[in-house]
Design a protein around this motif. Structure first.
Motif, PDB file in Angstrom:
ATOM      1  N   VAL A 321       0.816  -1.220   0.000  1.00 45.23           N
ATOM      2  CA  VAL A 321       0.000   0.000   0.000  1.00 45.23           C
ATOM      3  C   VAL A 321       0.851   1.272   0.000  1.00 45.23           C
ATOM      4  O   VAL A 321       1.997   1.267   0.451  1.00 45.23           O
ATOM      5  CB  VAL A 321      -0.918   0.020   1.238  1.00 45.23           C
ATOM      6  N   ARG A 325      -1.819   6.285   3.802  1.00 43.96           N
ATOM      7  CA  ARG A 325      -3.004   5.463   4.091  1.00 43.96           C
ATOM      8  C   ARG A 325      -4.183   6.355   4.455  1.00 43.96           C
ATOM      9  O   ARG A 325      -4.079   7.185   5.372  1.00 43.96           O
ATOM     10  CB  ARG A 325      -2.726   4.511   5.261  1.00 43.96           C
ATOM     11  N   GLU A 515      -8.677  -2.517  -2.631  1.00 45.69           N
ATOM     12  CA  GLU A 515      -7.998  -2.950  -1.401  1.00 45.69           C
ATOM     13  C   GLU A 515      -8.900  -3.903  -0.642  1.00 45.69           C
ATOM     14  O   GLU A 515     -10.118  -3.717  -0.618  1.00 45.69           O
ATOM     15  CB  GLU A 515      -7.710  -1.751  -0.492  1.00 45.69           C
ATOM     16  N   GLU A 517      -9.380  -5.684   3.195  1.00 42.64           N
ATOM     17  CA  GLU A 517      -8.996  -5.806   4.605  1.00 42.64           C
ATOM     18  C   GLU A 517      -9.347  -7.203   5.078  1.00 42.64           C
ATOM     19  O   GLU A 517     -10.462  -7.678   4.847  1.00 42.64           O
ATOM     20  CB  GLU A 517      -9.765  -4.779   5.442  1.00 42.64           C
ATOM     21  N   ASP A 535      -4.626  -6.208   2.055  1.00 40.55           N
ATOM     22  CA  ASP A 535      -3.874  -4.968   2.231  1.00 40.55           C
ATOM     23  C   ASP A 535      -3.871  -4.422   3.653  1.00 40.55           C
ATOM     24  O   ASP A 535      -3.253  -3.401   3.910  1.00 40.55           O
ATOM     25  CB  ASP A 535      -4.460  -3.904   1.300  1.00 40.55           C
ATOM     26  N   ARG A 536      -4.629  -5.012   4.519  1.00 36.01           N
ATOM     27  CA  ARG A 536      -4.542  -4.630   5.928  1.00 36.01           C
ATOM     28  C   ARG A 536      -5.284  -5.677   6.739  1.00 36.01           C
ATOM     29  O   ARG A 536      -6.066  -6.463   6.180  1.00 36.01           O
ATOM     30  CB  ARG A 536      -5.065  -3.215   6.181  1.00 36.01           C
ATOM     31  N   GLU A 562       1.327   0.205   8.903  1.00 35.25           N
ATOM     32  CA  GLU A 562       0.363   0.622   7.886  1.00 35.25           C
ATOM     33  C   GLU A 562      -0.634  -0.476   7.542  1.00 35.25           C
ATOM     34  O   GLU A 562      -1.641  -0.221   6.876  1.00 35.25           O
ATOM     35  CB  GLU A 562       1.068   1.110   6.614  1.00 35.25           C
ATOM     36  N   HIS A 593      -2.914   2.128  10.930  1.00 39.85           N
ATOM     37  CA  HIS A 593      -3.704   2.731   9.851  1.00 39.85           C
ATOM     38  C   HIS A 593      -4.952   3.321  10.481  1.00 39.85           C
ATOM     39  O   HIS A 593      -5.884   2.600  10.830  1.00 39.85           O
ATOM     40  CB  HIS A 593      -4.029   1.687   8.775  1.00 39.85           C
ATOM     41  N   ARG A 622       2.062  10.392   8.554  1.00 39.39           N
ATOM     42  CA  ARG A 622       1.853   9.005   8.123  1.00 39.39           C
ATOM     43  C   ARG A 622       2.973   8.470   7.238  1.00 39.39           C
ATOM     44  O   ARG A 622       3.288   7.278   7.280  1.00 39.39           O
ATOM     45  CB  ARG A 622       0.474   8.827   7.469  1.00 39.39           C
TER      46      ARG A 622
END
Ligand code: DGJ
Length: 748
Positions: A321, A325, A515, A517, A535-536, A562, A593, A622
């Motif tokens: 990413v 963010r 993206e 999660e 991505d997270r 992140e 994030h 960030r």
């Protein structure tokens, strides 16, 4: 090594009879010396601190020096455990490969090395010394009809990873029970650290002595688990964030899996891991293959180094990413299932006014899903709550310049749903007659059935195709109990996990830039397997900042800031009932994030102003937070925790001092800020979006820092001698920003 005919279809360099290959890989302060010799599985003679150039003699000497003696009353040859430990080499610990033929034979293979390639090429010499590289080793047991391709990467970050692909080259089926890989650690590694946890309290650390026996962490939840071992470390007793040699492994898989630390009575010590296969789950027909997940292995002097190798590796992924963010608002704790256009557009207005950049609509927008008892599997917008569809909300969100994200739980099904009524055979169950116990009122949809997979994929693609949706919160809210294909009773967790990964990839391929999660009842899916496709991660359903302090501290042992979803919630925590100031909530969320999960309509003007100041600060910092190195200070038992992020040039840093409890003593140990350049001088400022902590009697250095321009302090004081710790009340924080001044000094 006895001569063996080369496999006809492969480019094989069979080591000469009795010959040996030595491969020394070195990267970022780590050396790995691989010993491929004597017709056994390859072994690691050294994994740890960099050794410098060894030369052929040095490699031979090290391999010889680490061959153990033959103890009395054991097999008559030295037993050096291989990457794939096997009984036929004299290993009496847990074998790496377990399986059998239908008649019971084939359970004790004797795999031997048949080929070696480094970065795709067979080595010209018996000794190879190189940097980061990809090593492939062909192993074969022609008698049992088994072949294994072992892959080992030493990555530029010094992170090591291994995986194995087993092929059934024999006639008839082979039932695979386990394919795990192992790495040796030295006898100085006397202490283990791994993690436990539960819903809303994920990744709680646990330490123990590395005693004789096996510390086996098995996961049968069909998802990574709130209680997953996360990372299994072995190190010098007392190893901390900054000091003490430590080795760690992580099994990169989101289905059933294991981590293990094994110490034999001959004092061989291993760390290992692999997928946990259910009975009969992998039956290989002739020519069939099974590939294990990657086993990652990180070595460091202190836990920060171990973590940094993972962070740098994840940051080097092509799809990693952007460091900017977006500030996210997730509506879950704001509205739960109360989906109402007016209320949500109002929330979007309030979010936009604060500077929020992404707005995520959570559970409850589809099918009959008005609470958690029904609707999963029907991924069509509910006309009941969204009579005009999602268009009006999405347009409203996008008109504010915010991205729109939406929640799905693609692997699940409610029995009360159209899809379950139409296709009860798609529900995972051990038999047509018996269903697994409910969990959160739901069952598992069998994505290994192509039609079920296509149903979910097509409904998801239809929604993604109809609207501008940049983000999916991909949830998974139950353990996989008795998860089998209903018609046959055959276990299907392995296939389900792979299908979920495949679906994520298909969606991303169809919508580049989308993206995803990874969420699973909060933080029950945090692993490097899922992060190849997402991505997270959502760290936890518990947003209580005190709990989050601990969860972030240890989640970040594996993943960089992140990738950790970190929200500011309402004053009273919805999961613990504790009350916290906005200052401590935001302070605790900043190093992650950042998001908001709070009914902003219930927030006061003062709170909104304070929140805006935190969001502004996050946006300013960030890029540093998400490109710099995470550092965590060792502070004994002190409840005054100190962590920071230092830029790669060590010219900028942000440190967070967090009081997670009350000390037994009146003063705390000094603050030594890790990661800074002791030869430099830094301008230190306090960042105070919520004002200074209450009751603060600052020590003299802090009084100067609290002035408008801050104070310049020598790196030797900050990073070596340390600063008197301020006396913060519990559940207070202080942020310090540091910028390198041109020369060392202590002037203002
Ligand atoms: C569990 C997640 O962790 C929550 O954030 C929320 O998305 C709920 N599921 C929704 O059902």
């Amino acid at each position: 090594m006895s001569p063996q005919p080369a496999a006809p279809d492969r480019d094989v360099t069979a080591p000469r009879p009795g010959a040996a290959h030595r491969v020394h890989l070195a990267a970022s302060g780590v050396s790995v010396l691989l010993d491929v010799t004597d017709g056994r599985v390859p072994a690691i003679a050294h994994w740890g601190r960099a050794l410098g150039a060894l030369g052929p003699e040095g490699m031979d000497a090290l391999c010889e020096a680490t061959v153990p003696p033959v103890p009395q009353n054991l097999v008559d040859v030295p037993v050096r455990v291989g990457l794939l430990p096997q009984v036929s080499d004299g290993w009496l610990g847990r074998p790496g490969l377990a399986g059998s033929r239908p008649d019971g034979s084939g359970w004790t293979p004797r795999l031997i090395t048949r080929g070696l390639r480094i970065d795709g090429t067979p080595p010209a010499d018996a000794h190879v010394e190189t940097g980061a590289a990809h090593v492939e080793i062909d192993l074969e047991d022609p008698e049992e009809g088994l072949a294994v391709l072992l892959e080992l990467d030493l990555l530029p970050t010094g992170l090591l990873r291994l995986r194995a692909r087993l092929t059934n080259t024999g006639t008839g089926p082979y039932r695979l029970d386990e394919l795990s890989l192992s790495l040796p650690v030295t006898a100085t590694a006397d202490e283990l650290l791994d993690f436990a946890g539960r819903w809303t309290k994920e990744r709680t650390p646990q330490r123990r002595a590395f005693t004789v026996g096996t510390h086996l962490r098995e996961n049968r939840r069909g998802r990574t688990g709130a209680d997953s071992a996360h990372l299994l470390h072995a190190g010098r007793p007392g190893f901390g964030f900054r000091e003490g040699e430590v080795w760690a492994v992580h099994t990169a898989f989101s289905g059933n899996h294991r981590h293990l630390a094994e110490r034999t009575s001959s004092d061989q010590r291993l760390l290992g891991g692999g997928e946990l296969l259910l009975p009969g789950e992998v039956a290989l027909e002739q020519g069939g293959t099974y590939e294990s997940p990657w086993l990652y292995a990180s070595y460091g002097d202190g836990l920060d180094q171990v973590a940094a190798r993972f962070h740098r590796h994840l940051r080097s992924r092509p799809h990693h990413v952007d460091a900017r963010r977006p500030v996210t608002l997730n509506v879950w704790e704001a509205v739960y299932f109360d989906h109402d256009l007016e209320r949500l557009t109002d929330l979007a207005d309030r979010a936009a006014a604060l500077g929020v950049e992404r707005f995520v609509l959570d559970d409850g927008w589809f099918g009959s899903r008005r609470d958690d008892t029904s609707g999963l599997g029907d991924w069509v917008v509910s006309p009941e709550v969204w009579p005009d569809g999602l268009g009006p909300l999405i347009d409203h969100v996008r008109a504010h310049g915010m991205e729109f994200g939406i929640w799905f739980e693609p692997e699940m099904v409610s029995e009360d749903s159209d899809v379950a009524r139409a296709h009860p055979e798609w529900i995972m169950a051990p038999s047509p007659e018996r269903m697994p116990l409910h969990s959160r009122n739901q069952q598992v949809l069998n994505l290994s059935i192509p039609e079920a997979y296509a149903h979910v994929r097509d409904q998801m693609l239809a929604l993604l195709g109809a609207h501008e949706i940049g983000y999916i919160k991909w949830d998974q809210n139950r353990d996989l109990l008795e998860s089998a294909t209903r018609a046959t009773g055959r276990a299907a967790v392995h296939d389900q996990t792979r299908a979920a990964y495949r679906l994520m990839d298909e969606l991303r391929a169809a919508h580049p830039g989308l993206e995803i999660e990874a969420c699973a009842s909060g933080g029950a899916r945090v692993d490097l397997g899922v992060l190849e496709h997402t991505d997270r991660v959502w760290v936890s359903d518990c947003i209580d900042p005190l709990e989050r302090q601990q969860m972030h501290r240890w989640t970040s042992q594996l993943i960089p800031l992140e990738l950790m979803g970190s929200h500011i919630a309402s004053g009273r925590s919805h999961t613990t009932g504790r009350l916290h100031t906005l200052g401590f909530r935001a302070h605790s969320a900043l190093m992650g994030h950042l998001g908001i999960e709070w009914d902003l309509a219930a927030a006061s003007e003062e709170e909104l102003a304070e929140l805006t100041a935190w969001i502004t600060l996050y946006k300013e910092r960030r890029e540093l937070l998400f490109t710099g190195d995470l550092v965590r200070a060792d502070r004994g038992e002190s409840p005054l925790w100190l962590q920071g992020v230092v830029s790669s040039e060590r010219d900028e840093a942000l440190f967070a001092l967090s009081a997670v409890g009350r000390a037994d003593t009146a003063q705390h140990p000094r603050l030594v800020l890790p990661g800074l350049d002791p030869a430099a001088a830094y301008r230190v400022r306090a960042l105070l979006p919520s004002g200074p902590p209450s009751h603060l009697t600052p020590p003299p250095w802090l009084s100067r820092v609290l002035e408008a321009d801050g104070a310049v302090l020598p790196g030797a004081v900050l990073a070596v001698a340390g600063l008197a710790a301020p006396l913060l009340d519990p559940e207070q924080g202080l942020l310090l920003s540091l910028t390198r001044e041109s020369a060392a000094g202590a002037s203002r």
